[in-house]
Design a protein around this motif. Structure first.
Motif, PDB file in Angstrom:
ATOM      1  N   LEU A  26      41.473  40.216  32.324  1.00 31.19           N
ATOM      2  CA  LEU A  26      40.770  39.635  33.452  1.00 31.19           C
ATOM      3  C   LEU A  26      39.787  40.635  34.042  1.00 31.19           C
ATOM      4  CD1 LEU A  26      40.378  37.349  35.495  1.00 31.19           C
ATOM      5  CD2 LEU A  26      42.326  38.265  36.779  1.00 31.19           C
ATOM      6  N   ALA A  27      40.220  41.893  34.144  1.00 33.47           N
ATOM      7  CA  ALA A  27      39.352  42.926  34.722  1.00 33.47           C
ATOM      8  C   ALA A  27      38.096  43.120  33.885  1.00 33.47           C
ATOM      9  CB  ALA A  27      40.122  44.239  34.843  1.00 33.47           C
ATOM     10  N   GLY A  28      38.255  43.182  32.545  1.00 32.40           N
ATOM     11  CA  GLY A  28      37.095  43.342  31.686  1.00 32.40           C
ATOM     12  C   GLY A  28      36.112  42.200  31.842  1.00 32.40           C
ATOM     13  N   ALA A  29      36.640  40.966  31.896  1.00 37.17           N
ATOM     14  CA  ALA A  29      35.762  39.806  32.066  1.00 37.17           C
ATOM     15  C   ALA A  29      35.090  39.815  33.435  1.00 37.17           C
ATOM     16  CB  ALA A  29      36.575  38.521  31.874  1.00 37.17           C
ATOM     17  N   LEU A  30      35.843  40.199  34.471  1.00 37.55           N
ATOM     18  CA  LEU A  30      35.279  40.219  35.818  1.00 37.55           C
ATOM     19  C   LEU A  30      34.197  41.285  35.976  1.00 37.55           C
ATOM     20  CD1 LEU A  30      38.485  39.726  37.995  1.00 37.55           C
ATOM     21  CD2 LEU A  30      36.571  38.134  37.770  1.00 37.55           C
ATOM     22  N   ILE A  31      34.424  42.478  35.387  1.00 39.88           N
ATOM     23  CA  ILE A  31      33.429  43.540  35.498  1.00 39.88           C
ATOM     24  C   ILE A  31      32.129  43.122  34.816  1.00 39.88           C
ATOM     25  CG2 ILE A  31      32.872  45.873  34.694  1.00 39.88           C
ATOM     26  CD1 ILE A  31      35.758  46.650  35.263  1.00 39.88           C
ATOM     27  N   ILE A  32      32.254  42.434  33.691  1.00 38.79           N
ATOM     28  CA  ILE A  32      31.056  41.964  33.007  1.00 38.79           C
ATOM     29  C   ILE A  32      30.330  40.910  33.838  1.00 38.79           C
ATOM     30  CG2 ILE A  32      30.232  40.674  30.994  1.00 38.79           C
ATOM     31  CD1 ILE A  32      32.418  42.040  29.358  1.00 38.79           C
ATOM     32  N   SER A  33      31.088  40.010  34.462  1.00 40.76           N
ATOM     33  CA  SER A  33      30.475  38.867  35.148  1.00 40.76           C
ATOM     34  C   SER A  33      30.075  39.160  36.594  1.00 40.76           C
ATOM     35  CB  SER A  33      31.423  37.667  35.107  1.00 40.76           C
ATOM     36  OG  SER A  33      32.664  37.994  35.725  1.00 40.76           O
ATOM     37  N   ILE A  34      30.938  39.861  37.344  1.00 42.93           N
ATOM     38  CA  ILE A  34      30.636  40.055  38.774  1.00 42.93           C
ATOM     39  C   ILE A  34      30.604  41.521  39.190  1.00 42.93           C
ATOM     40  CG2 ILE A  34      31.630  37.814  39.367  1.00 42.93           C
ATOM     41  CD1 ILE A  34      34.095  39.239  40.411  1.00 42.93           C
ATOM     42  N   GLY A  35      30.976  42.434  38.295  1.00 40.82           N
ATOM     43  CA  GLY A  35      30.926  43.850  38.623  1.00 40.82           C
ATOM     44  C   GLY A  35      32.274  44.391  39.068  1.00 40.82           C
ATOM     45  N   GLY A  36      32.460  45.704  38.920  1.00 43.30           N
ATOM     46  CA  GLY A  36      33.735  46.347  39.224  1.00 43.30           C
ATOM     47  C   GLY A  36      34.120  46.268  40.689  1.00 43.30           C
ATOM     48  N   PHE A  37      33.137  46.401  41.576  1.00 46.70           N
ATOM     49  CA  PHE A  37      33.459  46.394  42.996  1.00 46.70           C
ATOM     50  C   PHE A  37      33.949  45.029  43.456  1.00 46.70           C
ATOM     51  CE2 PHE A  37      30.504  49.986  42.735  1.00 46.70           C
ATOM     52  CZ  PHE A  37      31.210  50.944  43.444  1.00 46.70           C
ATOM     53  N   HIS A  38      33.267  43.976  43.011  1.00 44.96           N
ATOM     54  CA  HIS A  38      33.666  42.633  43.454  1.00 44.96           C
ATOM     55  C   HIS A  38      35.021  42.227  42.884  1.00 44.96           C
ATOM     56  CE1 HIS A  38      29.956  41.941  45.542  1.00 44.96           C
ATOM     57  NE2 HIS A  38      29.215  42.079  44.447  1.00 44.96           N
ATOM     58  N   SER A  39      35.390  42.781  41.734  1.00 47.74           N
ATOM     59  CA  SER A  39      36.696  42.430  41.155  1.00 47.74           C
ATOM     60  C   SER A  39      37.843  42.872  42.058  1.00 47.74           C
ATOM     61  CB  SER A  39      36.840  43.061  39.766  1.00 47.74           C
ATOM     62  OG  SER A  39      36.907  44.472  39.850  1.00 47.74           O
ATOM     63  N   LEU A  40      37.601  43.893  42.891  1.00 48.56           N
ATOM     64  CA  LEU A  40      38.658  44.363  43.787  1.00 48.56           C
ATOM     65  C   LEU A  40      38.974  43.367  44.897  1.00 48.56           C
ATOM     66  CD1 LEU A  40      37.822  48.164  44.146  1.00 48.56           C
ATOM     67  CD2 LEU A  40      39.572  47.077  42.736  1.00 48.56           C
ATOM     68  N   TRP A  41      38.055  42.438  45.169  1.00 51.39           N
ATOM     69  CA  TRP A  41      38.384  41.407  46.165  1.00 51.39           C
ATOM     70  C   TRP A  41      39.580  40.579  45.706  1.00 51.39           C
ATOM     71  CZ3 TRP A  41      36.744  42.006  50.784  1.00 51.39           C
ATOM     72  CH2 TRP A  41      35.459  42.488  51.079  1.00 51.39           C
ATOM     73  N   LEU A  42      39.654  40.317  44.400  1.00 52.29           N
ATOM     74  CA  LEU A  42      40.790  39.548  43.881  1.00 52.29           C
ATOM     75  C   LEU A  42      42.086  40.337  44.014  1.00 52.29           C
ATOM     76  CD1 LEU A  42      39.403  37.808  40.678  1.00 52.29           C
ATOM     77  CD2 LEU A  42      39.903  36.794  42.900  1.00 52.29           C
ATOM     78  N   ASP A  43      42.009  41.653  43.821  1.00 52.43           N
ATOM     79  CA  ASP A  43      43.199  42.483  44.011  1.00 52.43           C
ATOM     80  C   ASP A  43      43.682  42.383  45.450  1.00 52.43           C
ATOM     81  OD1 ASP A  43      45.224  44.352  43.807  1.00 52.43           O
ATOM     82  OD2 ASP A  43      43.886  46.068  43.912  1.00 52.43           O
ATOM     83  N   ALA A  44      42.753  42.455  46.408  1.00 51.09           N
ATOM     84  CA  ALA A  44      43.129  42.363  47.822  1.00 51.09           C
ATOM     85  C   ALA A  44      43.799  41.028  48.128  1.00 51.09           C
ATOM     86  CB  ALA A  44      41.896  42.563  48.704  1.00 51.09           C
ATOM     87  N   VAL A  45      43.253  39.955  47.564  1.00 51.59           N
ATOM     88  CA  VAL A  45      43.809  38.620  47.803  1.00 51.59           C
ATOM     89  C   VAL A  45      45.192  38.475  47.161  1.00 51.59           C
ATOM     90  CG1 VAL A  45      43.481  36.162  47.336  1.00 51.59           C
ATOM     91  CG2 VAL A  45      41.544  37.549  48.084  1.00 51.59           C
ATOM     92  N   SER A  46      45.413  39.176  46.038  1.00 47.78           N
ATOM     93  CA  SER A  46      46.677  39.024  45.308  1.00 47.78           C
ATOM     94  C   SER A  46      47.885  39.453  46.134  1.00 47.78           C
ATOM     95  CB  SER A  46      46.628  39.830  44.008  1.00 47.78           C
ATOM     96  OG  SER A  46      46.702  41.228  44.276  1.00 47.78           O
TER      97      SER A  46
END
Length: 375
Positions: free
Chosen positions: A134-154
């Motif tokens: 999921l992280a690899g796909a998210l970094i490609i699509s929305i970038g590494g920083f924005h992927s951390l929003w999902l971590d916060a929500v989790s």
């Protein structure tokens, strides 16, 4: 799954900001150092405070800290020191949460500790298996920083589970500084007089040095030496999670068929062979295959050892004893991470895997000459 997103995104972010393996290694070291500095204190608080409330507090606090990284990036105020500081505090909170988890499992399944620990490991490893993909796909699509929003929500998912769970211990009398220091002393004395638990701690300390040397620069090795893209890197990381799933599934049947004293050195020996493979192969998936073997064995080892600790450590002292034990087991991790980073800069990065393999051999030796062999 959120934790695995963070584990993948932070080294990626630090590499993109600095292009330095030293920074990546030191970032990993800083995420471990708080355990060495504050492990006994955190263990004392776990024993003295109501564990459910403590876990809720740490859960909410971690969500806010993770969200702070993309927020600072969005406002243009993110600096390298902020990543260090946030990782430092997150490690303290995670330590308190993790020790609390180990402490409450005996209350949930007092007669099936290995099965309970294996089940807990399994759910974690399944999440870690999906997280890097999921992280690899998210970094490609929305970038590494924005992927951390999902971590916060989790963290909301963990919070819901905690709210639904019962309380597990009553808070003790008001905690004073003198009482905390007394608790810390009691935990230290109990650990050093328990030969089996002390042996586990020294064994894990040496193993963690080697593992940290390899894992701390894994992203750098994948990107800078093997020249992999985000998706290929995430597949290597995914094999770590898959190894954890397999290890957690195997722990119970292995323990049922083999004595612990014989099983532990065999598991560690297989892990050593995995690191040797990574040191001699340039196949793009070789690091993932090596870490798969290591993680299978480490997860099974950790499940069995956790059960032994829960069986031998009194419930009202488990926080303090584990707090001190984790100081020993994590003590070598910052040194290992920095050693791996230095080797990657100065010589063939594959030498890091050879160092990790040698550390595993020492773990096997400890298992054979200490009370571990009598389990």
């Amino acid at each position: 799954m959120g934790d695995s997103l963070f584990t993948f995104a932070i080294p990626w972010i630090s590499y993109k900001l600095t292009q330095s393996s030293i920074v990546m290694g030191s970032m990993y070291a800083v995420s471990v150092l708080p355990i060495v500095l504050f492990g006994p204190l955190a263990g004392s608080l776990v024993d003295r405070w109501e564990r459910k409330k403590l876990m809720i507090f740490t859960d909410i606090s971690r969500a806010l800290l993770v969200a702070l990284i993309p927020l600072l990036h969005f406002t243009g105020q993110l600096q390298l020191w902020a990543l260090y500081a946030i990782s430092f505090v997150l490690t303290i909170l995670s330590l308190m949460f993790d020790v609390s988890t180990v402490a409450i499992i005996p209350a949930l399944a007092p007669k099936q500790l290995t099965r309970a620990n294996a089940s807990y490991q399994l759910t974690n490893q399944i999440a870690e298996l999906a997280g890097p993909l999921l992280a690899g796909a998210l970094i490609i699509s929305i970038g590494g920083f924005h992927s951390l929003w999902l971590d916060a929500v989790s963290f909301a998912g963990t919070l819901i589970v905690l709210i639904l769970m019962p309380s597990f211990n009553k808070p003790k009398s008001r905690t004073s500084l003198s009482q905390i220091f007394k608790d810390i002393g009691e935990g230290f004395r109990w650990l050093i007089h328990s030969k089996i638990n002390l042996s586990f701690s020294f064994q894990a300390m040496i193993g963690n040095f080697g593992y940290s040397a390899a894992f701390g620069v894994l992203m750098f090795y994948l990107l800078n030496t093997l020249h992999l893209n985000a998706q290929q890197s995430s597949l290597n990381y995914t094999l770590l999670g898959f190894g954890g799933v397999v290890g957690s599934i195997l722990a119970v049947p292995l323990e049922n068929h083999f004595p612990r004293g014989k099983l532990i050195p065999v598991l560690l020996g297989i892990g050593s062979a995995g690191f040797v493979f990574a040191s001699i192969s340039q196949f793009w998936l070789a690091p993932g295959i090596a870490f798969f073997a290591v993680t299978v064995c480490n997860t099974a080892w950790n499940t069995i050892v956790t059960s032994v600790r829960q069986e031998t450590i009194p419930s009202d002292m488990i926080g303090r004893v584990l707090g001190f034990s984790r100081v020993l087991t994590r003590l070598a991790m910052p040194l290992g991470a920095m050693t791996g980073a230095a080797l990657s800069e100065w010589t063939d990065p594959r030498a890091v895997f050879a160092v990790a393999a040698a550390a595993k051999v020492l773990e096997v030796t400890i298992a054979l000459i200490t009370p571990i062999r009598k389990l």
